[in-house]
Design an enzyme around this catalytic site. Structure first.
Site, short mmCIF file in Angstrom:
data_model
loop_
_atom_site.label_atom_id
_atom_site.label_comp_id
_atom_site.label_asym_id
_atom_site.label_seq_id
_atom_site.Cartn_x
_atom_site.Cartn_y
_atom_site.Cartn_z
N ASP A 1 5.35 -2.52 -3.10
CA ASP A 1 4.69 -2.78 -4.37
C ASP A 1 3.35 -3.40 -4.00
OD1 ASP A 1 4.95 -2.53 -7.24
OD2 ASP A 1 4.69 -4.70 -7.27
N LYS B 1 -8.67 3.93 7.36
CA LYS B 1 -8.15 3.20 6.19
C LYS B 1 -6.74 2.66 6.49
CE LYS B 1 -6.16 3.49 1.68
NZ LYS B 1 -5.74 4.22 0.50
N ARG C 1 -1.32 -1.72 2.83
CA ARG C 1 -0.05 -1.00 3.04
C ARG C 1 0.17 -0.75 4.53
NH1 ARG C 1 -1.00 2.47 -0.45
NH2 ARG C 1 -0.01 1.24 -2.09
#
Ligand code: GAR
Length: 433
Positions: free
Chosen positions: A308, A412, A418
């Site tokens: 999340d 990235k 993440r």
């Protein structure tokens, strides 16, 4: 659950297989042609750079797969078996003539449902592969999914193999497995297997047309090298299944890339149609990630990975944070709303932070979690086409004025919230194998 490629010859033999430029391929079908579609889509996307798909051959003039071939502009030859009543050899000979005329080097049976005669199999031995919807040698023949359900197996799957005289037999190139759920029927299990077929068959064609697999001495030989399917490369070794507990395909793609160096067979929730996503009712990233991971672990009986994430903007008192996905209905609207809220905020007050919490959970409740962050600032306008979500308006620290959506995926992923969260879980993920 495992995926395997059999590898039985010496290194010397493997090294003697030359690199391939372009290989002439024919695809044989009998029915709806979803595997054919997966192959032609891979070709169109550039993932089968060595496959020159010359012709699709079909034994049934009413097969829906014919339209699939036409949609991709591939010539179709219908060799109607009904015109060869009682003469299977004659039918096969007619197909063989097409293959010879096209100088075909690889024959792919993609849902070709007729038994081939010995002469035909011999002529194309070592250059004909088939896909079957079971983990062979279990359940050859028709309605393999039904056979699997009747036998109450817990793990089903598909197999790509070289074709020999044995029906649905022959040396195995690769297998991909799927769990069988308690309430599966033939259709739901069939669809789940089919999704794996659509990855397995193009990968096998890629390996063959790159001259990386060959049938040598009755065994499948594999040569190391490049592939258009790097995330599937590990399928040629033992694999651990893991369900990615998210319906967000952008996230799935990103997580696949980040975890491509782990021995995991990643399933998505799309493999389990009929189950709604759980409600993300938590007040923290951890709670929401846990809700998703435990829900999907329970349903599938697999280890499950969820994350999340959100963006916390200093000038907005840390908003939208855990509500980032619900800040506005669409990605464009979310970005527009944030730029509007920050319209008069000067550059030095536009600090922001991406946060992700990942949760890895077993069906019986064993859990690991990790948090990753990425600091930067909110830009004044969007820029870049990579990534998703708020990436086009986020300028990460350390890359000048470059927006996150302008960075190549691998860069990235190495600095993203993440990427950083998942990196911390990799040791545990590797130990699951
Ligand atoms: C696929 O499930 C394939 O594995 C199976 O036929 C189906 C064709 O579907 N092949 C066999 O059972 C071979 N014995 P498709 O036409 O949608 O690709």
């Amino acid at each position: 659950m495992n995926s395997t490629v059999h590898d039985a010859d010496s290194e010397e033999e493997r090294d003697s297989i030359p690199e391939s430029p372009m290989m002439r391929v024919a695809i044989l079908i009998s029915g709806r042609g979803t595997n054919l579609h997966a192959i032609l889509k891979s070709r169109q996307d550039g993932s089968l750079p060595h496959a020159d798909i010359r012709v699709v051959i079909c034994n049934d003039p009413s097969a829906a797969g014919i339209d699939v071939a036409k949609e991709f502009g591939i010539p179709v030859r219908v060799v109607d078996h009904k015109e060869f009543k009682g003469d299977r050899s004659g039918h096969d000979a007619a197909i063989a003539r097409v293959l010879r005329a096209e100088d075909i080097e690889l024959v792919v049976l993609a849902g070709y449902m007729r038994l081939l005669t010995a002469g035909f199999v011999d002529e194309f031995a070592g250059r004909m592969i088939n896909i079957h919807p079971s983990l062979l040698p279990a359940f050859p023949g028709v309605r393999a999914q039904r056979q699997a359900l009747l036998q109450r197996v817990r793990i089903a799957g598909c197999t790509v193999h070289f074709v020999t005289q044995a029906m649905d037999g022959g040396p195995i190139i690769s297998q991909r497995s799927v769990p069988v759920l308690l309430n599966d029927d033939e259709d739901s299990l069939g669809r789940r297997i089919l999704m794996e077929e659509h990855r397995a068959l193009p990968q096998a064609i890629d390996l063959f047309t790159r001259n990386r697999i060959r049938l040598i001495g009755g065994h499948v030989s594999i040569r190391p090298g490049d592939s258009s399917f790097p995330d599937l490369e590990k399928d040629i070794g033992p694999m651990t299944p893991l369900i990615l507990a998210t319906g967000n395909m952008d996230k799935v793609q990103e997580i696949r890339a980040i975890l491509s160096d782990t021995p995991l067979h990643l399933f998505t929730t799309a493999s389990f149609p009929g189950y709604a996503e759980p409600k993300e009712s938590g007040e923290t990233y951890l709670e929401n990630a846990r809700i998703k991971a435990s829900y999907w672990a329970r349903i599938t009986g697999l280890w499950s990975l969820a994350d999340d994430s959100g963006i916390e903007v200093e000038a907005l008192g840390g908003r939208p944070g855990v509500f980032s996905a619900r800040y506005a209905p669409t990605s464009r609207e979310r970005i527009a709303k944030m730029l509007e809220e920050l319209r008069d905020v000067p550059v030095e007050k536009r600090r922001a932070r991406f946060v992700a919490v990942a949760v890895l959970r077993s069906p019986d409740g064993e859990e690991y979690s990790a948090k990753g962050t990425c600091d930067g600032q909110i830009a004044f306008a969007r820029c870049g086409e990579n990534g998703f979500g708020y990436d086009p308006i986020f300028i990460p620290d350390g890359y000048g004025r470059t927006h996150l959506a302008e960075l190549p995926d691998d860069v990235k992923n190495s600095i993203s919230h993440r990427g950083r969260a998942l990196e911390q879980l990799k040791d545990v993920l590797r130990k699951l194998a």
